[in-house]
Design a protein around this motif. Sequence first.
Motif, short mmCIF file in Angstrom:
data_model
loop_
_atom_site.label_atom_id
_atom_site.label_comp_id
_atom_site.label_asym_id
_atom_site.label_seq_id
_atom_site.Cartn_x
_atom_site.Cartn_y
_atom_site.Cartn_z
N ARG A 1 2.03 3.95 -3.24
CA ARG A 1 1.73 5.37 -3.10
C ARG A 1 2.96 6.26 -3.31
O ARG A 1 2.85 7.36 -3.88
N SER B 1 5.50 8.92 5.27
CA SER B 1 5.02 7.61 4.83
C SER B 1 5.79 6.50 5.55
O SER B 1 7.01 6.57 5.70
N GLU C 1 0.83 -1.21 0.00
CA GLU C 1 0.00 0.00 0.00
C GLU C 1 0.86 1.26 0.00
O GLU C 1 0.65 2.18 -0.80
#
Length: 291
Positions: free
Chosen positions: A16, A72, A12
């Motif tokens: 991104r 992130s 995921e």
Amino acid sequence: INCDTASVGLCEVVKRVAINRAVMASVANRNIAHDHYLGKFTDLVQAANVSNFLVVALDTVTGGYLEKRGISYYVRSFKTRTGADSSTTDNHATSALKFEILTELLTIGVSVLLSDVDVPIIQNPFGMLYRDADIENMSDGWDDDSVYGLVHPMEVPNDTGHGPLRSLRYETRNSGLMYVAATAEGLRTVKILAKRMASEAVWDQSAWNQETFRAAYDGLPVVGGAYVRVMNYLCVLNTKVLFKYLPKDNVLGDPTQFVPAMAHMNYHPEKEPRMAATIEFYGLQGHPKDA
């Protein structure tokens, strides 16, 4: 690829942030999840506009810290060779886990520029990567001979009948800053190292140099077979170059004329003041926003 078997959150976050199937990544646990280390490092990454960056958090405390800072990340916990939980390991034990993390990232098809957090980012490092080899690695050397290799003549007795012998000598490659491409050879190399870290009491940097530059040994038929490029030691500085040699050069020691990409605080134990001095010298914005 292989996202059906990957760690939760890994694919995921990679989907991104990755650019051209590549990310810059660092590993951190709660021991460094504070403004002095991880906060300062991530601020420098953001200031250099490295948008394809993520942190592998070894515990939820670190994950929460990164969440608040808008970095992130994904959370991945491990057990070390001695059975310790990765959330509380020291620098050396945490560093030994990097090969398991690299294995997971390369397995899903993403190349990784893996960096320790004691590395001030001065400009986006992806601009200085050649990306023509399985591995690109910083050196602990300080000049052409120590970085790229010196052919060293070896004396032999005159009565042996042999001509002159020579050896190639070079300074070690540093396991705290490396780019590993998502190739079969890159993946095989980090898998071998992950296995060694889990079963041997060996320093990760020693094992890294052995597996990337030494032929098969001890009856072991499998080697990584990776092609290795050594990073330019003036693009990626170690602190011997930065603090001992650059100040003596009128051009390289002038930040208005020469700007490297990264500087690894590897030679000196007083890392925080060295990082602060580097940040000040290059005029970087490395002070945590919430400090």
